[in-house]
Design an enzyme around this catalytic site. Sequence first.
Site, short mmCIF file in Angstrom:
data_model
loop_
_atom_site.label_atom_id
_atom_site.label_comp_id
_atom_site.label_asym_id
_atom_site.label_seq_id
_atom_site.Cartn_x
_atom_site.Cartn_y
_atom_site.Cartn_z
N SER A 32 0.82 -1.22 0.00
CA SER A 32 0.00 0.00 0.00
C SER A 32 0.85 1.27 0.00
O SER A 32 0.36 2.35 -0.31
CB SER A 32 -1.00 0.00 1.15
N ASP A 49 16.51 3.33 1.84
CA ASP A 49 15.99 4.29 2.82
C ASP A 49 15.56 5.56 2.08
O ASP A 49 16.28 6.03 1.20
CB ASP A 49 17.08 4.61 3.85
N ASN A 105 18.47 0.19 15.75
CA ASN A 105 18.08 1.10 16.82
C ASN A 105 17.03 0.41 17.69
O ASN A 105 16.17 -0.31 17.17
CB ASN A 105 17.49 2.38 16.23
N ALA A 111 16.95 5.84 19.45
CA ALA A 111 16.42 6.58 18.30
C ALA A 111 15.62 5.70 17.34
O ALA A 111 15.66 5.89 16.13
CB ALA A 111 17.52 7.35 17.55
N GLN A 112 14.89 4.73 17.89
CA GLN A 112 14.02 3.91 17.04
C GLN A 112 12.74 4.69 16.75
O GLN A 112 12.04 5.10 17.67
CB GLN A 112 13.67 2.58 17.73
N VAL A 114 10.45 3.65 14.09
CA VAL A 114 9.41 2.74 13.58
C VAL A 114 9.52 1.44 14.36
O VAL A 114 10.59 0.81 14.38
CB VAL A 114 9.58 2.46 12.07
N HIS A 118 14.20 -3.32 12.12
CA HIS A 118 14.84 -3.06 10.84
C HIS A 118 16.34 -2.88 11.03
O HIS A 118 16.79 -2.28 12.00
CB HIS A 118 14.23 -1.85 10.12
N HIS A 120 19.55 -1.15 9.46
CA HIS A 120 20.07 -0.15 8.53
C HIS A 120 21.41 -0.67 8.02
O HIS A 120 22.26 -1.08 8.83
CB HIS A 120 20.36 1.17 9.24
#
Length: 132
Positions: A32, A49, A105, A111-112, A114, A118, A120
């Site tokens: 979506s 990203d 994170n 500093a997460q 979301v 994940h 990076h």
Amino acid sequence: GSDGPPGGEVEKAQRAAEGSSPTIFSKILDGSIPANIIYKDDQCVAFRDVAPQAPVHFLVIPRRPIPRISRVAESDAQLLGHLLLVASKTAKAEGLEDGYRVVINDGKQGAQSVYHLHLHVLGGRQMGWPPG
């Protein structure tokens, strides 16, 4: 170090609420929200990203929504290993033979922003030390 610009990741992390779903990543997984997907299999997806912090910056996320690395269980070991293997294989495909950094994170102070696990992967430039 600085916390970055207003509206940056640190500020987003301070506002992010764990358990507020669906996350942007679940929307990428269900199609979506569009993403520049560079790898996918039955367990995970890797995509660029949208606000890259290095010449190469992509994320590797599990299809199963684990909110935080601090919330994983013994039963997640295979999946976590697979995420690292995909990070390594995709970094190689992206030409990062001189090295790269993998960052996860966790929570507000990490500093997460979301709450869907994940990795990076950042490369294509010299990384500094210490991070953060």
